[in-house]
Design a protein around this motif. Sequence first.
Motif, PDB file in Angstrom:
ATOM      1  N   UNK A  38       0.818  -1.199   0.000  1.00  0.00           N
ATOM      2  CA  UNK A  38       0.000   0.000   0.000  1.00  0.00           C
ATOM      3  C   UNK A  38       0.855   1.253   0.000  1.00  0.00           C
ATOM      4  N   UNK A  39       0.214   2.390  -0.170  1.00  0.00           N
ATOM      5  CA  UNK A  39       0.872   3.692  -0.128  1.00  0.00           C
ATOM      6  C   UNK A  39       0.581   4.315   1.235  1.00  0.00           C
ATOM      7  N   UNK A  40       1.616   4.883   1.853  1.00  0.00           N
ATOM      8  CA  UNK A  40       1.454   5.530   3.154  1.00  0.00           C
ATOM      9  C   UNK A  40       0.642   6.805   2.964  1.00  0.00           C
ATOM     10  N   UNK A  41      -0.516   6.890   3.643  1.00  0.00           N
ATOM     11  CA  UNK A  41      -1.368   8.074   3.517  1.00  0.00           C
ATOM     12  C   UNK A  41      -1.462   8.863   4.816  1.00  0.00           C
ATOM     13  N   UNK A  52      -2.957   2.822   2.354  1.00  0.00           N
ATOM     14  CA  UNK A  52      -4.101   2.679   1.454  1.00  0.00           C
ATOM     15  C   UNK A  52      -3.716   1.612   0.445  1.00  0.00           C
ATOM     16  N   UNK A  53      -4.486   0.516   0.406  1.00  0.00           N
ATOM     17  CA  UNK A  53      -4.185  -0.586  -0.501  1.00  0.00           C
ATOM     18  C   UNK A  53      -4.898  -0.375  -1.831  1.00  0.00           C
ATOM     19  N   UNK A  56      -8.619  -0.313  -1.844  1.00  0.00           N
ATOM     20  CA  UNK A  56      -9.270   0.774  -1.120  1.00  0.00           C
ATOM     21  C   UNK A  56      -9.316   0.629   0.386  1.00  0.00           C
ATOM     22  N   UNK A  57      -8.719  -0.417   0.953  1.00  0.00           N
ATOM     23  CA  UNK A  57      -8.726  -0.605   2.404  1.00  0.00           C
ATOM     24  C   UNK A  57      -7.652   0.261   3.046  1.00  0.00           C
ATOM     25  N   UNK A  58      -7.941   0.721   4.269  1.00  0.00           N
ATOM     26  CA  UNK A  58      -6.956   1.441   5.072  1.00  0.00           C
ATOM     27  C   UNK A  58      -6.458   0.490   6.154  1.00  0.00           C
ATOM     28  N   UNK A  59      -5.132   0.325   6.242  1.00  0.00           N
ATOM     29  CA  UNK A  59      -4.534  -0.582   7.213  1.00  0.00           C
ATOM     30  C   UNK A  59      -3.597   0.189   8.121  1.00  0.00           C
ATOM     31  N   UNK A  60      -3.570  -0.168   9.394  1.00  0.00           N
ATOM     32  CA  UNK A  60      -2.717   0.442  10.393  1.00  0.00           C
ATOM     33  C   UNK A  60      -1.521  -0.482  10.632  1.00  0.00           C
ATOM     34  N   UNK A  61      -0.293  -0.044  10.331  1.00  0.00           N
ATOM     35  CA  UNK A  61       0.898  -0.887  10.446  1.00  0.00           C
ATOM     36  C   UNK A  61       2.026  -0.142  11.130  1.00  0.00           C
ATOM     37  N   UNK A  62       2.863  -0.879  11.858  1.00  0.00           N
ATOM     38  CA  UNK A  62       4.074  -0.298  12.452  1.00  0.00           C
ATOM     39  C   UNK A  62       5.125  -0.143  11.364  1.00  0.00           C
ATOM     40  N   UNK A  63       5.897   0.934  11.415  1.00  0.00           N
ATOM     41  CA  UNK A  63       6.910   1.152  10.387  1.00  0.00           C
ATOM     42  C   UNK A  63       7.981   0.066  10.413  1.00  0.00           C
ATOM     43  N   UNK A  64       8.231  -0.551  11.579  1.00  0.00           N
ATOM     44  CA  UNK A  64       9.249  -1.607  11.653  1.00  0.00           C
ATOM     45  C   UNK A  64       8.795  -2.880  10.954  1.00  0.00           C
ATOM     46  N   UNK A  65       7.507  -2.986  10.588  1.00  0.00           N
ATOM     47  CA  UNK A  65       7.002  -4.159   9.872  1.00  0.00           C
ATOM     48  C   UNK A  65       7.008  -3.941   8.369  1.00  0.00           C
TER      49      UNK A  65
END
Length: 129
Positions: A38-41, A52-53, A56-65
Amino acid sequence: MPRLPQTPNSMKEGEPKLGRWVHEVLEVDDGVQVGVSGVVVEVKVGGWRILLTADGKLLNKRSSALEYAPGDPPEGLQEQVTKLGFEYEKYDGPKNVISRRRQRALEGDDGGREKKRATPRPRPAPRRV
């Protein structure tokens, strides 16, 4: 939560920033990386990124992942990002970034989370009526 120390394969401070095309590698199956791209939004406090995938889904991820994704995002996703008010920004630096999960797997370190055998639960006491 304190920040994890940098490793030779970590992203630089402040990365991934808005507009970066990133990938969360969940596993490597026969040399193919399986995961979510995804693109970091949005950049949040504590190293969290909102992606943002393409669907169209929004996902919450840690930057270390996250790792930098190969190639470019799909055209439709680039258009969605533009509608949000910023541009997709290609990363041109060295792509030696490896997520912490994959760093541990490559080093054979389970992070102190050795799998323990589950002990069977005791039978419940009989109920008296």
